[in-house]
Design a protein around this motif. Structure first.
Motif, PDB file in Angstrom:
ATOM      1  N   ALA A  68      -5.386 -39.586  62.278  1.00 17.12           N
ATOM      2  CA  ALA A  68      -4.650 -39.788  63.532  1.00 17.12           C
ATOM      3  C   ALA A  68      -3.179 -39.478  63.349  1.00 17.12           C
ATOM      4  O   ALA A  68      -2.527 -38.891  64.221  1.00 17.12           O
ATOM      5  CB  ALA A  68      -4.842 -41.232  64.006  1.00 17.12           C
ATOM      6  N   GLU A  69      -2.633 -39.869  62.219  1.00 19.20           N
ATOM      7  CA  GLU A  69      -1.230 -39.581  61.948  1.00 19.20           C
ATOM      8  C   GLU A  69      -0.992 -38.079  61.856  1.00 19.20           C
ATOM      9  O   GLU A  69       0.001 -37.550  62.374  1.00 19.20           O
ATOM     10  CB  GLU A  69      -0.802 -40.259  60.650  1.00 19.20           C
ATOM     11  N   ALA A  70      -1.907 -37.352  61.217  1.00 16.60           N
ATOM     12  CA  ALA A  70      -1.788 -35.896  61.101  1.00 16.60           C
ATOM     13  C   ALA A  70      -1.867 -35.251  62.476  1.00 16.60           C
ATOM     14  O   ALA A  70      -1.139 -34.305  62.789  1.00 16.60           O
ATOM     15  CB  ALA A  70      -2.888 -35.356  60.185  1.00 16.60           C
ATOM     16  N   GLN A  71      -2.734 -35.759  63.350  1.00 13.43           N
ATOM     17  CA  GLN A  71      -2.840 -35.211  64.688  1.00 13.43           C
ATOM     18  C   GLN A  71      -1.543 -35.432  65.472  1.00 13.43           C
ATOM     19  O   GLN A  71      -1.143 -34.604  66.269  1.00 13.43           O
ATOM     20  CB  GLN A  71      -4.029 -35.865  65.429  1.00 13.43           C
ATOM     21  N   TRP A  72      -0.854 -36.571  65.239  1.00 13.65           N
ATOM     22  CA  TRP A  72       0.402 -36.834  65.931  1.00 13.65           C
ATOM     23  C   TRP A  72       1.466 -35.826  65.513  1.00 13.65           C
ATOM     24  O   TRP A  72       2.222 -35.327  66.339  1.00 13.65           O
ATOM     25  CB  TRP A  72       0.857 -38.259  65.614  1.00 13.65           C
ATOM     26  N   TRP A  73       1.499 -35.498  64.248  1.00 20.05           N
ATOM     27  CA  TRP A  73       2.488 -34.537  63.777  1.00 20.05           C
ATOM     28  C   TRP A  73       2.157 -33.121  64.224  1.00 20.05           C
ATOM     29  O   TRP A  73       3.053 -32.284  64.344  1.00 20.05           O
ATOM     30  CB  TRP A  73       2.586 -34.581  62.247  1.00 20.05           C
ATOM     31  N   LYS A  74       0.907 -32.814  64.484  1.00 20.57           N
ATOM     32  CA  LYS A  74       0.508 -31.468  64.851  1.00 20.57           C
ATOM     33  C   LYS A  74       0.295 -31.304  66.351  1.00 20.57           C
ATOM     34  O   LYS A  74      -0.331 -30.353  66.794  1.00 20.57           O
ATOM     35  CB  LYS A  74      -0.790 -31.086  64.132  1.00 20.57           C
ATOM     36  N   ARG A  75       0.858 -32.205  67.175  1.00 18.97           N
ATOM     37  CA  ARG A  75       0.673 -32.096  68.619  1.00 18.97           C
ATOM     38  C   ARG A  75       1.375 -30.837  69.135  1.00 18.97           C
ATOM     39  O   ARG A  75       2.297 -30.314  68.525  1.00 18.97           O
ATOM     40  CB  ARG A  75       1.211 -33.329  69.311  1.00 18.97           C
ATOM     41  N   ALA A  76       0.938 -30.365  70.299  1.00 12.91           N
ATOM     42  CA  ALA A  76       1.499 -29.150  70.871  1.00 12.91           C
ATOM     43  C   ALA A  76       2.947 -29.386  71.284  1.00 12.91           C
ATOM     44  O   ALA A  76       3.294 -30.468  71.767  1.00 12.91           O
ATOM     45  CB  ALA A  76       0.671 -28.722  72.075  1.00 12.91           C
ATOM     46  N   PRO A  77       3.829 -28.376  71.135  1.00  9.17           N
ATOM     47  CA  PRO A  77       5.234 -28.526  71.542  1.00  9.17           C
ATOM     48  C   PRO A  77       5.349 -28.651  73.056  1.00  9.17           C
ATOM     49  O   PRO A  77       4.544 -28.099  73.806  1.00  9.17           O
ATOM     50  CB  PRO A  77       5.893 -27.242  71.028  1.00  9.17           C
ATOM     51  N   VAL A  78       6.353 -29.388  73.485  1.00  6.69           N
ATOM     52  CA  VAL A  78       6.509 -29.646  74.916  1.00  6.69           C
ATOM     53  C   VAL A  78       7.411 -28.629  75.604  1.00  6.69           C
ATOM     54  O   VAL A  78       7.377 -28.506  76.832  1.00  6.69           O
ATOM     55  CB  VAL A  78       7.061 -31.066  75.151  1.00  6.69           C
ATOM     56  N   ASP A  79       8.245 -27.916  74.845  1.00  5.85           N
ATOM     57  CA  ASP A  79       9.125 -26.913  75.457  1.00  5.85           C
ATOM     58  C   ASP A  79       9.441 -25.824  74.426  1.00  5.85           C
ATOM     59  O   ASP A  79       8.953 -25.866  73.283  1.00  5.85           O
ATOM     60  CB  ASP A  79      10.400 -27.542  76.007  1.00  5.85           C
ATOM     61  N   PHE A  80      10.251 -24.873  74.844  1.00  2.75           N
ATOM     62  CA  PHE A  80      10.540 -23.724  73.993  1.00  2.75           C
ATOM     63  C   PHE A  80      11.280 -24.148  72.725  1.00  2.75           C
ATOM     64  O   PHE A  80      10.979 -23.649  71.623  1.00  2.75           O
ATOM     65  CB  PHE A  80      11.383 -22.700  74.757  1.00  2.75           C
ATOM     66  N   GLU A  81      12.229 -25.029  72.850  1.00  3.29           N
ATOM     67  CA  GLU A  81      13.030 -25.414  71.696  1.00  3.29           C
ATOM     68  C   GLU A  81      12.173 -26.076  70.617  1.00  3.29           C
ATOM     69  O   GLU A  81      12.319 -25.785  69.418  1.00  3.29           O
ATOM     70  CB  GLU A  81      14.156 -26.354  72.142  1.00  3.29           C
ATOM     71  N   GLU A  82      11.278 -26.946  71.041  1.00  5.98           N
ATOM     72  CA  GLU A  82      10.391 -27.605  70.076  1.00  5.98           C
ATOM     73  C   GLU A  82       9.430 -26.594  69.457  1.00  5.98           C
ATOM     74  O   GLU A  82       9.134 -26.646  68.258  1.00  5.98           O
ATOM     75  CB  GLU A  82       9.621 -28.724  70.774  1.00  5.98           C
ATOM     76  N   CYS A  83       8.978 -25.654  70.266  1.00  3.26           N
ATOM     77  CA  CYS A  83       8.076 -24.622  69.759  1.00  3.26           C
ATOM     78  C   CYS A  83       8.814 -23.728  68.760  1.00  3.26           C
ATOM     79  O   CYS A  83       8.262 -23.341  67.725  1.00  3.26           O
ATOM     80  CB  CYS A  83       7.536 -23.809  70.930  1.00  3.26           C
ATOM     81  N   ALA A  84      10.067 -23.392  69.059  1.00  4.83           N
ATOM     82  CA  ALA A  84      10.844 -22.540  68.155  1.00  4.83           C
ATOM     83  C   ALA A  84      11.125 -23.246  66.839  1.00  4.83           C
ATOM     84  O   ALA A  84      11.123 -22.608  65.773  1.00  4.83           O
ATOM     85  CB  ALA A  84      12.151 -22.137  68.835  1.00  4.83           C
ATOM     86  N   ASP A  85      11.359 -24.549  66.888  1.00  2.74           N
ATOM     87  CA  ASP A  85      11.585 -25.296  65.634  1.00  2.74           C
ATOM     88  C   ASP A  85      10.347 -25.238  64.747  1.00  2.74           C
ATOM     89  O   ASP A  85      10.454 -25.089  63.516  1.00  2.74           O
ATOM     90  CB  ASP A  85      11.922 -26.753  65.961  1.00  2.74           C
ATOM     91  N   ALA A  86       9.184 -25.346  65.350  1.00  2.00           N
ATOM     92  CA  ALA A  86       7.948 -25.265  64.566  1.00  2.00           C
ATOM     93  C   ALA A  86       7.752 -23.850  64.029  1.00  2.00           C
ATOM     94  O   ALA A  86       7.276 -23.659  62.896  1.00  2.00           O
ATOM     95  CB  ALA A  86       6.754 -25.690  65.417  1.00  2.00           C
ATOM     96  N   ALA A  87       8.135 -22.841  64.820  1.00  2.00           N
ATOM     97  CA  ALA A  87       7.970 -21.457  64.370  1.00  2.00           C
ATOM     98  C   ALA A  87       8.859 -21.147  63.180  1.00  2.00           C
ATOM     99  O   ALA A  87       8.507 -20.324  62.327  1.00  2.00           O
ATOM    100  CB  ALA A  87       8.285 -20.497  65.522  1.00  2.00           C
ATOM    101  N   GLU A  88      10.018 -21.800  63.103  1.00  2.19           N
ATOM    102  CA  GLU A  88      10.925 -21.555  61.989  1.00  2.19           C
ATOM    103  C   GLU A  88      10.324 -21.992  60.651  1.00  2.19           C
ATOM    104  O   GLU A  88      10.777 -21.555  59.592  1.00  2.19           O
ATOM    105  CB  GLU A  88      12.242 -22.298  62.221  1.00  2.19           C
ATOM    106  N   LYS A  89       9.321 -22.832  60.699  1.00  6.75           N
ATOM    107  CA  LYS A  89       8.695 -23.333  59.468  1.00  6.75           C
ATOM    108  C   LYS A  89       7.552 -22.444  58.992  1.00  6.75           C
ATOM    109  O   LYS A  89       6.860 -22.807  58.037  1.00  6.75           O
ATOM    110  CB  LYS A  89       8.179 -24.755  59.686  1.00  6.75           C
ATOM    111  N   ALA A  90       7.359 -21.319  59.662  1.00  6.46           N
ATOM    112  CA  ALA A  90       6.273 -20.418  59.256  1.00  6.46           C
ATOM    113  C   ALA A  90       6.532 -19.896  57.846  1.00  6.46           C
ATOM    114  O   ALA A  90       7.686 -19.785  57.393  1.00  6.46           O
ATOM    115  CB  ALA A  90       6.148 -19.269  60.239  1.00  6.46           C
ATOM    116  N   ALA A  91       5.452 -19.556  57.152  1.00  5.40           N
ATOM    117  CA  ALA A  91       5.567 -19.163  55.741  1.00  5.40           C
ATOM    118  C   ALA A  91       6.209 -17.789  55.585  1.00  5.40           C
ATOM    119  O   ALA A  91       7.017 -17.572  54.671  1.00  5.40           O
ATOM    120  CB  ALA A  91       4.176 -19.190  55.090  1.00  5.40           C
ATOM    121  N   THR A  92       5.859 -16.854  56.425  1.00  5.40           N
ATOM    122  CA  THR A  92       6.370 -15.486  56.288  1.00  5.40           C
ATOM    123  C   THR A  92       7.169 -15.091  57.536  1.00  5.40           C
ATOM    124  O   THR A  92       7.086 -15.724  58.595  1.00  5.40           O
ATOM    125  CB  THR A  92       5.217 -14.490  56.093  1.00  5.40           C
TER     126      THR A  92
END
Length: 207
Positions: free
Chosen positions: A28-52
């Motif tokens: 459940a904790e892992a699912q909380w951390w992997k929830r879908a982003p709510v807006d562009f800024e949150e989505c972009a922050d997650a994209a910055e963590k991509a491996a390549t």
């Protein structure tokens, strides 16, 4: 022996139950951390963590496709319509149907305004072109009149009086003309010369 087996089975059950509880909480904790982003800024922050770099580029493109709005510093979101080169305020990360309708209406008005501006510019350009053509015609007419005034009007060439000279023998004589009277006057002058200047007589020859 039966009591020991029962105790072991009870202990195994407790361990299994505790493990299951821990696994469920972790999931459940892992699912909380992997929830879908709510807006562009949150989505972009997650994209910055991509491996390549390619994965990051793909993730950012996905963020752009999912979210049209951008966060405003004071709260809320804004939507930039590049067709109008204009920004609209919206409530959430994407325009609502009502907000999208207002954006479309603004775009229709923008197109009408652009069309009127283009028609006015074309009319002004056409008027200026006509004025230039009229000015050129006027200048050409003035230049033509000036050129005509500069050209001298041909004048009849005066008749050159021929120098008086001896009238050819047998030529008709016009009474009173110089060529006709000159021979008579010349003879009279010669007679006067002879009268006032007699030819001296030749001396007599000595014997």
């Amino acid at each position: 022996m039966s009591a020991v087996a029962t105790s072991r089975r009870a202990a195994l059950f407790l361990v299994t139950a505790a493990g299951s509880l821990l696994l469920t909480h972790a999931h459940a904790e892992a699912q909380w951390w992997k929830r879908a982003p709510v807006d562009f800024e949150e989505c972009a922050d997650a994209a910055e963590k991509a491996a390549t770099k390619s994965e990051k580029t793909a993730a950012l493109a996905d963020c752009n496709a999912k979210f049209a709005g951008r966060r405003k510093p004071g709260g809320g979101y804004s939507y930039y319509d590049f067709l109008q080169d204009r920004t609209f305020d919206i409530a959430g990360p994407n325009p609502t149907p009502e907000e999208q309708k207002k954006i479309d209406e603004a775009y229709t008005a923008y197109l009408a305004s652009q069309r009127r501006s283009n028609e006015a510019a074309q009319a002004t350009a056409r008027q200026q072109r006509e004025q230039q053509e009229q000015l050129v015609q006027q200048l050409q007419q003035v230049a033509l009149r000036t050129e005509v005034e500069r050209v001298p009007i041909p004048v009849e060439r005066p008749k050159v009086q021929q120098a008086a000279g001896p009238r050819p023998k047998g030529a008709p004589c016009t009474k009173g003309s110089f060529s006709c009277e000159w021979p008579r006057l010349s003879e009279s002058l010669n007679d006067l010369k002879k009268l006032f200047n007699p030819t001296p007589s030749k001396p007599a020859k000595k014997g």
